[in-house]
Write an enzyme that holds these catalytic residues in place. Structure first.
Site, PDB file in Angstrom:
ATOM      1  N   LYS A  75       9.189  -5.219  -1.150  1.00 24.24           N
ATOM      2  CA  LYS A  75       8.121  -5.836  -1.936  1.00 24.24           C
ATOM      3  C   LYS A  75       8.669  -6.993  -2.783  1.00 24.24           C
ATOM      4  O   LYS A  75       8.057  -8.051  -2.872  1.00 24.24           O
ATOM      5  CB  LYS A  75       7.475  -4.813  -2.873  1.00 24.24           C
ATOM      6  CG  LYS A  75       6.982  -3.534  -2.209  1.00 24.24           C
ATOM      7  CD  LYS A  75       5.722  -3.732  -1.408  1.00 24.24           C
ATOM      8  CE  LYS A  75       5.083  -2.445  -0.916  1.00 24.24           C
ATOM      9  NZ  LYS A  75       5.936  -1.453  -0.292  1.00 24.24           N
ATOM     10  N   LYS A  98       1.326  -0.839  -7.010  1.00 24.73           N
ATOM     11  CA  LYS A  98       2.094  -0.071  -6.027  1.00 24.73           C
ATOM     12  C   LYS A  98       3.559   0.056  -6.412  1.00 24.73           C
ATOM     13  O   LYS A  98       4.121  -0.812  -7.092  1.00 24.73           O
ATOM     14  CB  LYS A  98       1.959  -0.680  -4.638  1.00 24.73           C
ATOM     15  CG  LYS A  98       2.170  -2.185  -4.560  1.00 24.73           C
ATOM     16  CD  LYS A  98       1.874  -2.695  -3.146  1.00 24.73           C
ATOM     17  CE  LYS A  98       1.588  -4.167  -3.099  1.00 24.73           C
ATOM     18  NZ  LYS A  98       1.295  -4.674  -1.764  1.00 24.73           N
ATOM     19  N   ARG A 156       0.769  -6.490  10.898  1.00 28.44           N
ATOM     20  CA  ARG A 156       2.212  -6.331  11.026  1.00 28.44           C
ATOM     21  C   ARG A 156       2.704  -7.350  12.047  1.00 28.44           C
ATOM     22  O   ARG A 156       2.238  -7.366  13.183  1.00 28.44           O
ATOM     23  CB  ARG A 156       2.505  -4.894  11.494  1.00 28.44           C
ATOM     24  CG  ARG A 156       3.907  -4.623  12.064  1.00 28.44           C
ATOM     25  CD  ARG A 156       5.067  -5.080  11.224  1.00 28.44           C
ATOM     26  NE  ARG A 156       5.108  -4.595   9.860  1.00 28.44           N
ATOM     27  CZ  ARG A 156       5.781  -3.513   9.472  1.00 28.44           C
ATOM     28  NH1 ARG A 156       6.442  -2.799  10.350  1.00 28.44           N
ATOM     29  NH2 ARG A 156       5.792  -3.163   8.206  1.00 28.44           N
ATOM     30  N   ARG A 176      -3.731  -3.509  11.623  1.00 32.62           N
ATOM     31  CA  ARG A 176      -4.021  -2.122  11.258  1.00 32.62           C
ATOM     32  C   ARG A 176      -5.259  -2.127  10.369  1.00 32.62           C
ATOM     33  O   ARG A 176      -5.236  -2.692   9.276  1.00 32.62           O
ATOM     34  CB  ARG A 176      -2.807  -1.509  10.562  1.00 32.62           C
ATOM     35  CG  ARG A 176      -1.590  -1.444  11.497  1.00 32.62           C
ATOM     36  CD  ARG A 176      -0.292  -1.395  10.766  1.00 32.62           C
ATOM     37  NE  ARG A 176      -0.146  -2.512   9.850  1.00 32.62           N
ATOM     38  CZ  ARG A 176       0.832  -2.624   8.974  1.00 32.62           C
ATOM     39  NH1 ARG A 176       1.761  -1.701   8.897  1.00 32.62           N
ATOM     40  NH2 ARG A 176       0.896  -3.665   8.172  1.00 32.62           N
ATOM     41  N   ARG A 198      -6.398   1.833   2.663  1.00 36.18           N
ATOM     42  CA  ARG A 198      -5.080   1.416   3.128  1.00 36.18           C
ATOM     43  C   ARG A 198      -4.979   1.180   4.641  1.00 36.18           C
ATOM     44  O   ARG A 198      -5.456   1.982   5.428  1.00 36.18           O
ATOM     45  CB  ARG A 198      -4.037   2.458   2.713  1.00 36.18           C
ATOM     46  CG  ARG A 198      -3.917   2.598   1.208  1.00 36.18           C
ATOM     47  CD  ARG A 198      -3.151   3.844   0.833  1.00 36.18           C
ATOM     48  NE  ARG A 198      -3.818   5.050   1.268  1.00 36.18           N
ATOM     49  CZ  ARG A 198      -3.287   6.273   1.184  1.00 36.18           C
ATOM     50  NH1 ARG A 198      -2.089   6.419   0.689  1.00 36.18           N
ATOM     51  NH2 ARG A 198      -3.977   7.309   1.593  1.00 36.18           N
ATOM     52  N   ASP A 205       4.269  -7.709   6.596  1.00 38.54           N
ATOM     53  CA  ASP A 205       2.847  -7.399   6.490  1.00 38.54           C
ATOM     54  C   ASP A 205       2.131  -8.584   5.862  1.00 38.54           C
ATOM     55  O   ASP A 205       2.595  -9.137   4.856  1.00 38.54           O
ATOM     56  CB  ASP A 205       2.620  -6.171   5.602  1.00 38.54           C
ATOM     57  CG  ASP A 205       3.129  -4.883   6.245  1.00 38.54           C
ATOM     58  OD1 ASP A 205       3.463  -4.908   7.453  1.00 38.54           O
ATOM     59  OD2 ASP A 205       3.199  -3.862   5.543  1.00 38.54           O
ATOM     60  N   GLU A 253       4.702  -7.780   2.255  1.00 42.01           N
ATOM     61  CA  GLU A 253       5.855  -6.902   2.445  1.00 42.01           C
ATOM     62  C   GLU A 253       6.785  -7.476   3.510  1.00 42.01           C
ATOM     63  O   GLU A 253       6.323  -8.012   4.507  1.00 42.01           O
ATOM     64  CB  GLU A 253       5.313  -5.536   2.900  1.00 42.01           C
ATOM     65  CG  GLU A 253       6.346  -4.473   3.057  1.00 42.01           C
ATOM     66  CD  GLU A 253       5.726  -3.108   3.418  1.00 42.01           C
ATOM     67  OE1 GLU A 253       4.490  -2.947   3.286  1.00 42.01           O
ATOM     68  OE2 GLU A 253       6.471  -2.236   3.823  1.00 42.01           O
ATOM     69  N   ASN A 257       9.773  -5.877   5.596  1.00 39.89           N
ATOM     70  CA  ASN A 257      10.458  -4.608   5.838  1.00 39.89           C
ATOM     71  C   ASN A 257      11.676  -4.810   6.747  1.00 39.89           C
ATOM     72  O   ASN A 257      11.536  -5.125   7.927  1.00 39.89           O
ATOM     73  CB  ASN A 257       9.468  -3.623   6.468  1.00 39.89           C
ATOM     74  CG  ASN A 257      10.044  -2.229   6.601  1.00 39.89           C
ATOM     75  OD1 ASN A 257      11.253  -2.043   6.686  1.00 39.89           O
ATOM     76  ND2 ASN A 257       9.178  -1.248   6.625  1.00 39.89           N
TER      77      ASN A 257
HETATM   78  N1  LIG Z   1      -2.718  -7.190  -2.566  1.00 41.11           N
HETATM   79  C1  LIG Z   1      -3.427  -6.286  -1.858  1.00 41.11           C
HETATM   80  N2  LIG Z   1      -4.782  -6.405  -1.767  1.00 41.11           N
HETATM   81  C2  LIG Z   1      -5.510  -5.506  -1.073  1.00 41.11           C
HETATM   82  N3  LIG Z   1      -4.995  -4.433  -0.469  1.00 41.11           N
HETATM   83  C3  LIG Z   1      -3.659  -4.272  -0.514  1.00 41.11           C
HETATM   84  C4  LIG Z   1      -2.808  -5.171  -1.214  1.00 41.11           C
HETATM   85  N4  LIG Z   1      -1.529  -4.748  -1.106  1.00 41.11           N
HETATM   86  C5  LIG Z   1      -1.589  -3.611  -0.373  1.00 41.11           C
HETATM   87  N5  LIG Z   1      -2.861  -3.320  -0.007  1.00 41.11           N
HETATM   88  C6  LIG Z   1      -3.312  -2.172   0.805  1.00 41.11           C
HETATM   89  O1  LIG Z   1      -2.391  -1.120   0.716  1.00 41.11           O
HETATM   90  C7  LIG Z   1      -1.774  -0.884   1.959  1.00 41.11           C
HETATM   91  C8  LIG Z   1      -0.277  -0.619   1.788  1.00 41.11           C
HETATM   92  O2  LIG Z   1       0.302  -1.671   1.066  1.00 41.11           O
HETATM   93  P1  LIG Z   1       1.773  -2.237   1.275  1.00 41.11           P
HETATM   94  O3  LIG Z   1       1.993  -3.209   0.202  1.00 41.11           O
HETATM   95  O4  LIG Z   1       1.945  -2.720   2.666  1.00 41.11           O
HETATM   96  O5  LIG Z   1       2.691  -0.957   1.001  1.00 41.11           O
HETATM   97  P2  LIG Z   1       3.388   0.087   2.008  1.00 41.11           P
HETATM   98  O6  LIG Z   1       4.823  -0.265   1.970  1.00 41.11           O
HETATM   99  O7  LIG Z   1       3.111   1.402   1.428  1.00 41.11           O
HETATM  100  O8  LIG Z   1       2.778  -0.116   3.378  1.00 41.11           O
HETATM  101  C9  LIG Z   1      -2.066  -2.105   2.789  1.00 41.11           C
HETATM  102  O9  LIG Z   1      -2.161  -1.782   4.179  1.00 41.11           O
HETATM  103  C10 LIG Z   1      -3.392  -2.581   2.248  1.00 41.11           C
HETATM  104  O10 LIG Z   1      -4.462  -1.883   2.855  1.00 41.11           O
HETATM  105 MG   LIG Z   2       2.831  -1.916   4.426  1.00 42.65          MG
END
Ligand SMILES: Nc1ncnc2c1ncn2[C@@H]1O[C@H](COP(=O)(O)OP(=O)(O)O)[C@@H](O)[C@H]1O
Ligand SMILES: [Mg+2]
Length: 323
Positions: free
Chosen positions: A129, A164, A214, A228, A236, A276, A284, A286
């Site tokens: 992140k 998060k 992704r 996704r 999510r 992502d 993200e 990764n």
């Molecule tokens: N800035 C954002 N705005 C809206 N939804 C978000 C945002 N960041 C994350 N999400 C939601 O949360 C999910 C997981 O977030 P992410 O940052 O990818 O963390 P992880 O590492 O747990 O996958 C994403 O698939 C999305 O649906």
């Molecule tokens: Mg993610």
């Protein structure tokens, strides 16, 4: 110059639990095997160092695409990573001190000449992140803090934010917080552990409803993507919590994102990376254990694992193959 086959070691989670049509590491192992390489398998507790020599108790693995009988393992052998051509660090998070200790050993092996992918230094320092924050124009407006008041005023200002953990994955601990949410105080206490832990707060991107993309980058270049799409009431877009996968193109904006970050990834030896992107914003990066190979292969008719193994072979060649 010896003529033994190339040896590729996969440091990973227990192979018995691998789902052969979901797991990206399994795809890489099969690809290595199909090229006639020796595929070695070990768990991270099997890695150790003695007198500067990084060693592993590994087992030869013979793979087949039959769930349950997908890996036949030979007797365990104690060998030096000096005798291994490529080490794939594919242990899944949690990313804790134990994970970091392993990168110290792998870095030592790397110093002695073994190709380790992704490079241990990047595995350790490129937080999925936080690293993205180097490119403020690519990421949603973000705040990293443990100060709950600061997050509250950030939410006040933006209307809705996502909060998060910096070390989460699979959607764990990702909250949507609206400025008038009566749970806001509780969420921030839980998330920051009462102000003891830094978290990432970020502008809420409504495009998340349409999906979280992704994109896999090999040597810094995008090779394929999968969307996704969240299901039901869960916001999510993580496969882990039931998001559905869909075929998706890579847009011009996403090509631009990859062109901006790709050269940094390549230079840092991050050969196989998953990013992502939500609504054209990078959320993200990764490097520790990206997945998505099978889904992209299925939608795009690709063989992403072959591109990744090719990349490793090119790196070996560039440094003067030792085998
Ligand atoms: N800035 C954002 N705005 C809206 N939804 C978000 C945002 N960041 C994350 N999400 C939601 O949360 C999910 C997981 O977030 P992410 O940052 O990818 O963390 P992880 O590492 O747990 O996958 C994403 O698939 C999305 O649906
Ligand atoms: Mg993610």
């Amino acid at each position: 110059m010896t003529h033994r086959p190339l040896r590729q070691l996969f440091l990973m989670d227990p192979i018995e639990t691998v789902l052969i049509d979901k797991d990206s590491t399994f795809a890489l192992m099969c690809e290595a095997q199909s090229r006639g390489h020796d595929v070695l398998y070990a768990l991270v507790p099997d890695l150790y160092m003695r007198g500067g020599d990084v060693r592993v108790v590994a087992r030869g693995a013979s793979l087949q695409r039959v769930q349950g009988r997908h890996a036949e393992l030979a007797e365990a052998k104690d060998l030096s990573l000096d005798e291994v051509d490529v080490v794939w660090m594919r242990k899944d998070p949690p990313f804790h001190m134990g994970y970091i200790f392993n990168t110290y050993l792998l870095e030592l092996a790397e110093q002695r000449g073994t190709l380790v992918l992704n490079r241990p230094e990047g595995l350790r320092s490129m937080n999925e992140k936080a690293w993205a924050m180097r490119f403020p124009e690519l990421v949603p407006t973000s705040l990293i803090t443990q100060d709950m008041k600061r997050i509250r005023s950030f939410a006040e200002e933006l209307g809705a934010v996502v909060v998060k953990p910096l070390d989460g994955n699979g959607g764990e601990g990702v909250f949507i917080v609206r400025r008038d949410d009566p749970n806001i105080g509780v969420i921030l206490e839980a998330s920051t552990q009462h102000g003891q832990r830094k978290v990432l707060s970020q502008r809420y991107l409504p495009e998340a409803k349409a999906g979280d993309k992704r994109i896999i980058l090999v040597e810094g270049k995008p090779v394929g993507a999968v969307l996704r799409v969240p299901q039901g009431v869960d916001h999510r877009g993580n496969i882990h919590v039931g998001a559905r996968v869909e075929k998706t193109p890579i847009t011009a904006r996403e090509v631009e994102i990859c062109a901006t970050i790709g050269p940094h990834l390549e230079a840092a030896g991050q050969v196989f990376v998953g990013i992502d992107v939500i609504g054209g914003m990078l959320t993200e990066v990764n490097v520790t254990s990206p997945t998505g190979i099978h889904e992209i292969n299925a939608f795009e008719g690709l063989k992403v694992e072959a591109l990744i193994i090719d990349a490793a072979m090119n790196r070996l060649e560039r440094r003067g193959a030792r085998a």
